[in-house]
Design a protein around this motif. Structure first.
Motif, short mmCIF file in Angstrom:
data_model
loop_
_atom_site.label_atom_id
_atom_site.label_comp_id
_atom_site.label_asym_id
_atom_site.label_seq_id
_atom_site.Cartn_x
_atom_site.Cartn_y
_atom_site.Cartn_z
N GLN A 194 0.81 -1.22 0.00
CA GLN A 194 0.00 0.00 0.00
C GLN A 194 0.84 1.27 0.00
O GLN A 194 0.47 2.27 -0.62
N ALA A 197 1.90 1.91 -3.57
CA ALA A 197 0.79 2.44 -4.36
C ALA A 197 0.51 3.90 -4.01
O ALA A 197 0.25 4.72 -4.89
N MET A 198 0.56 4.24 -2.72
CA MET A 198 0.30 5.61 -2.30
C MET A 198 1.34 6.57 -2.87
O MET A 198 1.03 7.68 -3.28
N SER A 201 1.07 6.48 -7.35
CA SER A 201 -0.13 6.46 -8.18
C SER A 201 -0.84 7.81 -8.29
O SER A 201 -0.85 8.60 -7.35
N ILE A 204 -5.69 4.76 -7.32
CA ILE A 204 -5.54 3.41 -6.78
C ILE A 204 -6.89 2.68 -6.88
O ILE A 204 -7.94 3.25 -6.58
N CYS A 217 -8.13 8.70 -5.72
CA CYS A 217 -6.76 9.17 -5.55
C CYS A 217 -6.25 8.69 -4.20
O CYS A 217 -7.03 8.39 -3.29
N PRO A 218 -4.92 8.58 -4.02
CA PRO A 218 -4.38 8.03 -2.76
C PRO A 218 -4.90 8.72 -1.51
O PRO A 218 -5.26 8.05 -0.53
N SER A 219 -4.96 10.05 -1.51
CA SER A 219 -5.38 10.75 -0.29
C SER A 219 -6.84 10.46 0.05
O SER A 219 -7.19 10.27 1.22
N TYR A 222 -7.15 6.94 1.45
CA TYR A 222 -6.57 6.83 2.79
C TYR A 222 -7.46 7.47 3.84
O TYR A 222 -7.68 6.92 4.92
N ILE A 234 -5.49 -0.43 3.38
CA ILE A 234 -4.79 0.75 2.90
C ILE A 234 -4.09 1.53 4.00
O ILE A 234 -3.08 2.18 3.76
#
Length: 336
Positions: A194, A197-198, A201, A204, A217-219, A222, A234
């Protein structure tokens, strides 16, 4: 218009249902990761995009063209596998230029494109070396260059960093992202990591048991997981049942579960001053673990174990069995 569009993808191996009604869209130049545990279907989905596996049903379009029934070489994709499969008897430049040779590109153009690609992947000066003379990171960059030099429409990466040591892996994550941005090639990256990926990317897609659990999106993924699996995979979330959370905090919950990130939970010896938006709970330290500059505590509060992550400071350290108070904002938990 989507550059890659997967519509209603199903994949079965006999009675095994591997991919279940997958819908996926990627924009041109996007770096997307398929993230999930082993066996969730992410590598199978990548191989379906590449044409190395046929889909049971559904359609795959690349750059507006339906490629569902086309062979891999007709799809204009480049692929890098976990094993780089470099030709041991060929030099770096011969490995990189092999695809162009198979395409009957003129020799002078091959030389020019190989030279340019060596600069792109920072391998100038190593062109005459054989794979056995290269480090794992250099071999990875050769494999990446070989995939890119044919100017594919899409780059597919199947856990290419899984066999590389931790420090070099971090360097190569940054390097791959730099190359992808420079070439603006649409990329699909498969990983079970994870943090990887964060870091890498634009988007994700979390996969679990053949379906996409959540995309974003990563943020966003999360901070706002939508399912217990996404929260657990995640971000190392604390996952509690709504009933257990209500018993601990007396807060009203809409949903069956509650997820709380460990870094939003404060820990102190004395009960802090709490306003009406702050949730406090008393507990006892069960375990503490040091991860570089992060100190992770597990604290038993009633029937629950809560994890909290704090920046490491020696004066703040609590021993096992020490009584402590935990506190976090009522805005910092997610109902699932």
């Amino acid at each position: 218009m989507s550059y890659i569009a997967l519509e209603s993808i199903e994949k079965r191996f006999g009675k095994q249902h591997v991919l279940k009604n997958i819908h996926l869209e990627l924009g041109k130049g996007e770096f997307a990761s398929l993230l999930g545990p082993s066996g969730c279907g992410k590598s199978t989905l990548l191989r379906c995009i590449a044409g190395l596996e046929t889909v049971t049903s559904g359609s795959i379009c690349i750059d507006g063209i339906d490629v569902t029934g086309r062979s891999p070489k007709e799809r204009a994709v480049g692929m890098v596998f976990q094993q780089y499969s470099l030709f041991p008897n060929m030099t770096v430049e011969q490995n990189i230029g092999f695809g162009l040779k198979m395409m009957h590109v003129p020799k002078q153009e091959i030389r020019e494109r190989v030279r340019a690609m060596l600069d792109t992947v920072a391998l100038t000066g190593s062109e005459k070396k054989k794979p056995a003379q290269l480090s794992g990171g250099m071999q990875q960059r050769v494999a990446l260059a070989r995939a890119l030099i044919t100017r594919p429409k899409v780059l597919l990466l199947d856990e290419p960093l899984s066999a590389i040591d931790a420090k070099l892996r971090k360097d190569l994550q940054t390097e791959i992202r730099r190359i992808q941005k420079e070439t603006n090639i649409t990329t699909v990256f498969v990983t079970h990591d994870q943090s990887e990926a964060m870091l890498m990317s634009d988007t994700i897609h979390i996969m679990h048991e053949g379906v996409i659990e959540q995309s974003g999106c990563p943020s966003d993924i999360y901070v706002a997981p939508k399912t217990p699996f996404a929260a657990g995979f995640i971000g190392n979330y604390n996952l509690l049942s709504a009933a257990a959370f209500q018993k601990l905090t007396a807060a009203e919950i809409e949903g069956e579960n509650v997820a709380i990130r460990p870094e939003v939970i404060g820990i102190s010896k004395e009960k802090p001053d709490c306003d009406e938006d702050t949730i406090c709970a008393q507990g006892v330290v069960v375990e503490s673990l040091l991860h570089g500059n992060i100190l992770s505590y597990q604290v038993r509060c009633g029937d629950c174990i809560l994890k909290t992550d704090v920046l490491y400071r020696t004066v703040d350290r609590f021993e096992n069995n020490a009584p402590v108070w935990l506190c976090f904002s009522g805005k910092d938990f997610v109902a699932l």
